[in-house]
Design a protein around this motif. Structure first.
Motif, PDB file in Angstrom:
ATOM      1  N   THR A   6      19.767 -54.106  -5.650  1.00 46.99           N
ATOM      2  CA  THR A   6      18.434 -54.313  -6.220  1.00 46.99           C
ATOM      3  C   THR A   6      17.756 -52.965  -6.489  1.00 46.99           C
ATOM      4  O   THR A   6      17.883 -52.025  -5.695  1.00 46.99           O
ATOM      5  N   THR A   7      17.036 -52.858  -7.585  1.00 43.24           N
ATOM      6  CA  THR A   7      16.290 -51.646  -7.909  1.00 43.24           C
ATOM      7  C   THR A   7      14.795 -51.925  -7.816  1.00 43.24           C
ATOM      8  O   THR A   7      14.296 -52.913  -8.376  1.00 43.24           O
ATOM      9  N   PHE A   8      14.097 -51.081  -7.089  1.00 44.28           N
ATOM     10  CA  PHE A   8      12.637 -51.164  -7.008  1.00 44.28           C
ATOM     11  C   PHE A   8      12.073 -50.059  -7.906  1.00 44.28           C
ATOM     12  O   PHE A   8      12.236 -48.867  -7.628  1.00 44.28           O
ATOM     13  N   GLU A   9      11.450 -50.461  -8.986  1.00 47.61           N
ATOM     14  CA  GLU A   9      10.957 -49.502  -9.971  1.00 47.61           C
ATOM     15  C   GLU A   9       9.597 -48.930  -9.577  1.00 47.61           C
ATOM     16  O   GLU A   9       8.758 -49.623  -9.002  1.00 47.61           O
ATOM     17  N   ASP A  10       9.427 -47.654  -9.886  1.00 51.09           N
ATOM     18  CA  ASP A  10       8.150 -46.963  -9.671  1.00 51.09           C
ATOM     19  C   ASP A  10       7.664 -47.093  -8.225  1.00 51.09           C
ATOM     20  O   ASP A  10       6.481 -47.284  -7.963  1.00 51.09           O
ATOM     21  N   ALA A  11       8.594 -46.988  -7.279  1.00 50.21           N
ATOM     22  CA  ALA A  11       8.250 -47.120  -5.856  1.00 50.21           C
ATOM     23  C   ALA A  11       7.638 -45.818  -5.335  1.00 50.21           C
ATOM     24  O   ALA A  11       7.997 -44.724  -5.773  1.00 50.21           O
ATOM     25  N   LEU A  12       6.739 -45.944  -4.384  1.00 47.46           N
ATOM     26  CA  LEU A  12       6.076 -44.791  -3.787  1.00 47.46           C
ATOM     27  C   LEU A  12       6.861 -44.320  -2.562  1.00 47.46           C
ATOM     28  O   LEU A  12       7.236 -45.127  -1.717  1.00 47.46           O
ATOM     29  N   VAL A  13       7.110 -43.015  -2.473  1.00 50.79           N
ATOM     30  CA  VAL A  13       7.804 -42.434  -1.324  1.00 50.79           C
ATOM     31  C   VAL A  13       7.078 -41.155  -0.912  1.00 50.79           C
ATOM     32  O   VAL A  13       6.294 -40.590  -1.678  1.00 50.79           O
ATOM     33  N   GLU A  14       7.348 -40.688   0.320  1.00 45.94           N
ATOM     34  CA  GLU A  14       6.763 -39.422   0.760  1.00 45.94           C
ATOM     35  C   GLU A  14       7.731 -38.685   1.679  1.00 45.94           C
ATOM     36  O   GLU A  14       8.572 -39.302   2.357  1.00 45.94           O
ATOM     37  N   THR A  15       7.613 -37.353   1.719  1.00 41.95           N
ATOM     38  CA  THR A  15       8.429 -36.555   2.629  1.00 41.95           C
ATOM     39  C   THR A  15       7.807 -36.583   4.019  1.00 41.95           C
ATOM     40  O   THR A  15       6.586 -36.689   4.164  1.00 41.95           O
ATOM     41  N   PHE A  16       8.662 -36.485   5.052  1.00 43.48           N
ATOM     42  CA  PHE A  16       8.158 -36.501   6.419  1.00 43.48           C
ATOM     43  C   PHE A  16       9.179 -35.828   7.338  1.00 43.48           C
ATOM     44  O   PHE A  16      10.325 -35.568   6.942  1.00 43.48           O
ATOM     45  N   VAL A  17       8.768 -35.542   8.557  1.00 50.73           N
ATOM     46  CA  VAL A  17       9.656 -34.929   9.543  1.00 50.73           C
ATOM     47  C   VAL A  17      10.068 -35.986  10.556  1.00 50.73           C
ATOM     48  O   VAL A  17       9.222 -36.598  11.203  1.00 50.73           O
ATOM     49  N   ASP A  18      11.369 -36.193  10.673  1.00 53.27           N
ATOM     50  CA  ASP A  18      11.924 -37.079  11.686  1.00 53.27           C
ATOM     51  C   ASP A  18      12.220 -36.227  12.917  1.00 53.27           C
ATOM     52  O   ASP A  18      12.971 -35.249  12.820  1.00 53.27           O
TER      53      ASP A  18
END
Length: 248
Positions: A6-18
């Motif tokens: 499945t493809t989720f278009e125009d999804a929001l993501v962010e960088t973070f520290v694990d």
């Protein structure tokens, strides 16, 4: 249930520290996706922007499988379509914390994280002001750890200032290193062992060819003096005008 493929278009993501992983990671902020799913994302975009930077992109749901019996291995993960990635320009993280590759990392997967202070809407200028601050402080009583951190701030700034272009010959970096960054070497115009300052005025990001010529070439001294003038002019202009933020 989320189906693999499945493809989720125009999804929001962010960088973070694990806390369990040295490398800067990316997580989905899409309401239909689990926030703990790993996102495959270009390294260069992770480290070029401060932690907490947000992007929009198309995400493909993927699943790893064992080669011997084709059984499922691990949880599903997400792969960002590189051609669809767009940085959210009107969102600015509160702190300018950047990932800096450790020079001793053989795998090029080990990073340190440096807090460069509050952002003011211009990433490069914020890094410059932080580098200026640490350059003006005394080096006499600081610990080895603090010296390393301060040096990294200066290195981070000059690499951002160069933006992938050798500050000596104006040529594009000769190659992209395995961490996804244009390969340029940090050079102190006046050598530190001879009393040179670890400051943005005495430091440049240059290609290996220029670095070798300055160090070993017959006209290395002239090349170095020319570089000194270039950096002085760059920083003089930076003092008078606002530096444009990096793109890409």
């Amino acid at each position: 249930m989320i189906v693999v493929g499945t493809t989720f278009e125009d999804a929001l993501v962010e960088t973070f520290v694990d806390p369990d992983v040295s490398r800067l990671r990316v997580r989905p902020l899409h309401e239909e996706l689990p926030s703990d799913w790993r996102v495959e994302f270009p390294t260069t975009l992770r480290v070029k922007n401060p932690i907490g930077t947000r992007f929009r992109c198309n995400l493909l749901v993927c699943q790893k499988r064992n080669k011997d019996d084709d059984s499922v291995r691990g949880q599903p993960y997400l792969r960002a379509d590189k051609s669809s990635i767009v940085r959210i320009e009107d969102y600015t993280p509160e702190r300018a914390i950047h990932a800096i590759l450790n020079s001793s990392s053989i795998s090029e997967r080990s990073y340190s994280y440096i807090d460069l202070g509050e952002l003011t809407g211009n990433d490069l200028e914020s890094i410059r002001q932080s580098a200026l601050k640490v350059s003006s402080e005394s080096h006499v009583t600081e610990s080895e750890t603090n010296r390393y951190s301060r040096s990294d701030r200066v290195k981070a700034y000059v690499r951002f200032r160069a933006n992938g272009i050798c500050e000596c010959c104006d040529e594009i970096a000769p190659f992209i290193s395995r961490n996804g960054e244009p390969y340029l070497e940090v050079h102190h115009i006046n050598d530190l062992s001879k009393g040179g300052e670890d400051s943005i005025f005495n430091t440049a990001a240059i290609c290996p060819n220029c670095h070798s010529e300055i160090t070993h070439g017959v006209e290395g001294s002239l090349r170095n003096e020319s570089l000194r003038s270039r950096i002085k002019k760059k920083e003089s202009n930076a003092d008078r005008t606002s530096i444009k933020p990096l793109t890409g």
